[in-house]
Design a protein around this motif. Structure first.
Motif, short mmCIF file in Angstrom:
data_model
loop_
_atom_site.label_atom_id
_atom_site.label_comp_id
_atom_site.label_asym_id
_atom_site.label_seq_id
_atom_site.Cartn_x
_atom_site.Cartn_y
_atom_site.Cartn_z
N ALA A 48 2.41 1.92 -3.70
CA ALA A 48 1.50 2.57 -4.65
C ALA A 48 1.57 4.08 -4.51
O ALA A 48 1.46 4.81 -5.50
N TYR A 49 1.76 4.54 -3.28
CA TYR A 49 1.82 5.99 -3.08
C TYR A 49 3.19 6.58 -3.42
O TYR A 49 3.29 7.59 -4.12
N VAL A 50 4.27 5.95 -2.95
CA VAL A 50 5.60 6.54 -3.18
C VAL A 50 5.96 6.54 -4.66
O VAL A 50 6.81 7.32 -5.08
N ARG B 268 4.33 7.82 -6.84
CA ARG B 268 3.89 9.09 -7.39
C ARG B 268 4.96 10.18 -7.23
O ARG B 268 4.83 11.26 -7.80
N GLU C 47 0.83 -1.21 0.00
CA GLU C 47 0.00 0.00 0.00
C GLU C 47 0.86 1.26 0.00
O GLU C 47 0.48 2.29 -0.57
N ALA C 48 2.03 1.19 0.62
CA ALA C 48 2.94 2.34 0.62
C ALA C 48 3.60 2.50 -0.75
O ALA C 48 3.81 3.63 -1.22
N THR D 290 6.40 7.05 4.37
CA THR D 290 5.05 6.83 3.88
C THR D 290 4.21 8.07 4.17
O THR D 290 4.53 8.88 5.03
N ARG D 291 3.11 8.20 3.46
CA ARG D 291 2.20 9.32 3.68
C ARG D 291 1.63 9.27 5.11
O ARG D 291 1.50 10.30 5.78
N GLU D 292 1.30 8.06 5.56
CA GLU D 292 0.70 7.91 6.89
C GLU D 292 1.68 8.28 8.00
O GLU D 292 1.28 8.67 9.09
N GLU E 98 -1.52 17.31 -5.51
CA GLU E 98 -0.90 16.07 -5.03
C GLU E 98 0.57 16.01 -5.43
O GLU E 98 1.42 15.60 -4.64
N TYR F 214 2.29 16.50 5.01
CA TYR F 214 1.41 16.52 3.84
C TYR F 214 0.27 17.52 4.01
O TYR F 214 -0.16 18.15 3.03
N ASN G 258 4.08 15.98 -2.99
CA ASN G 258 5.22 15.07 -3.10
C ASN G 258 6.52 15.82 -3.36
O ASN G 258 7.58 15.43 -2.86
#
Length: 428
Positions: A78-80, A82, A75-76, A211-213, A255, A219, A259
């Motif tokens: 998929a975000y990184v 970007r 799940e991380a 990670t975003r979380e 977004e 963020y 980043n």
């Protein structure tokens, strides 16, 4: 020869293991390294092979597994992916092109003038005390001032950037991973973001900052700042970026801005925050070079390149093989991690004569501290401007700096970091 110590962050608390890297490099250009919590990887140790990997993104991808050795959770990942750092062409090329156009000649000239003044002020104020911490009192502030100017971050919020970079850069170091930096007089935007700042868990550690979380406060701040730049642009570089529309009507999304803010706040800070103290250690441990540079300041641009080679602030980056391939005669299977080791390549005897020697007159241009290929560091010019400004200010002093205690190194296998560098002033 056992390669495991090059992955162990405890190794670097003492020093970069250059003798071990040289031995491994002599055995071969590519070496397998086991991981206790992963499948292992190929470490690329020689200069030519590192360059080849970095300029061949169709074979060695930044996107497939991102650019850190440790595998992100699905799940991380998929975000990184970007982030520009973790993209391959053409997505990387589009965003980099927009960002490059935002750094206009006028903006860069304005930054250079301000950087020179900040460097002189930081050094002058520190020297007044007679004894000070070069890493904390001088080197840490200049990149923050510069990045705040690039983003148009209000002065009262700059301390947040210091906190964020501590948490990311030092995730392997208990002292930095739980940064408790505090500031006064922050803006409403900063106060809103701080309400989201995570707390250490039962184990005393913060969530993974990559990670975003793990960085919700960063963020949230970036999201609000991006909206402000779009609606009320100023004279800073990021206002120019957010106002720009390309030939096809494309522009940077909020977004993407978030980043970029993460990337610049961390990557744009870490190289200088560690490279400046590393350059100072080079001079402190090579007093003849220090004296010569004082007498021949025209050598400074070359000296900065040698500092970056000799110290190498960022020690490695990961790629992932997209296909079955071969590197220096070593078969590499598709999906395998391939890690380019800059701290080894920058001391490759095949490129640098007597590579462990700090040499002010060594021809510049071959070191890989800013990477190579499509991901060559976008901030390399600004990094050089800052280092030259800082060491001009140091060289213009009527006194000389000397060690006043042992440097304290960062516990990290990624950043060649200095947490503390106590110095004192003495007569020439």
């Amino acid at each position: 020869m056992d390669a495991a110590p090059i992955l162990d962050p405890d190794t670097y608390v003492t020093a970069v293991p250059h003798a071990l890297l040289a031995g491994l490099r002599e055995e071969g250009a590519v070496r397998w390294v086991d991981e206790s919590d992963g499948p292992g990887f190929w470490a690329v140790l020689r200069h030519a092979e590192v360059r080849h990997v970095l300029r061949t993104p169709e074979v060695y991808s930044s996107r497939l597994g991102a650019t850190q050795i440790r595998d992100p959770a699905p799940e991380a990942l998929a975000y990184v992916r970007r982030m520009m750092l973790n993209q391959d062409p053409p997505d990387h090329s589009r965003l980099r092109g927009l960002l490059t156009r935002a750094f206009t000649p006028r903006a860069l000239a304005r930054l250079a003038d301000r950087i020179d003044g900040w460097a002189r002020d930081l050094v002058a104020r520190a020297v007044e005390r007679g004894e000070f911490d070069f890493a904390k009192d001088v080197a840490a502030d200049l990149p923050l001032l510069t990045l705040a100017e690039v983003f148009g971050v209000p002065a009262e919020d700059r301390w947040l950037m210091f906190d964020w970079s501590n948490r990311v850069i030092g995730f392997q170091d208990p002292e930095y991973a739980v940064s408790d930096t505090e500031g006064a007089g922050s803006t409403d935007l900063a106060r809103q973001a701080l309400r989201l700042r995570p707390e250490p868990g039962a184990d005393g550690r913060m969530p993974d900052p990559r990670t975003r979380e793990g960085m919700p406060d960063l963020y949230a701040y970036a999201n609000g700042l991006g909206e402000i730049k779009r609606l009320h642009p100023g004279e800073d570089v990021m206002s120019t970026l957010m106002s720009h529309v390309d030939d096809e009507g494309g522009r940077v999304s909020i977004e993407e801005f978030e980043n970029l803010f993460w990337l610049f706040s961390v990557a744009g800070n870490e190289t200088l925050r560690n490279g400046i103290p590393g350059g100072m250690i080079a001079l402190l441990s090579h007093v003849d070079s220090y004296r010569r540079l004082k007498a021949e300041p025209d050598l400074l641009p070359n000296a900065v390149e040698e500092m970056l080679r000799w110290w190498t602030p960022v020690m490695h980056f990961r790629r992932t093989a997209t296909v079955d391939t071969e590197l220096a005669g070593t078969p590499i299977a598709a999906g395998t991690k391939v890690v380019v080791w800059f701290s080894s390549a920058n001391r490759d005897e095949r490129v640098f004569a007597d590579p462990d020697r700090f040499d002010l007159t060594r021809p510049a241009g071959e070191h890989l501290s800013f990477g190579h290929g499509p991901h060559f560091c976008l901030g390399a010019h600004l990094a050089r401007v800052q280092m030259r400004a800082m060491f001009r200010a140091v060289l213009d002093l009527s006194c000389r700096l000397t060690l006043a205690g042992e440097p304290v190194r960062l516990r990290s296998n990624f950043q060649n970091g200095i947490k503390s560098l106590p110095v004192a002033t003495t007569a020439w």
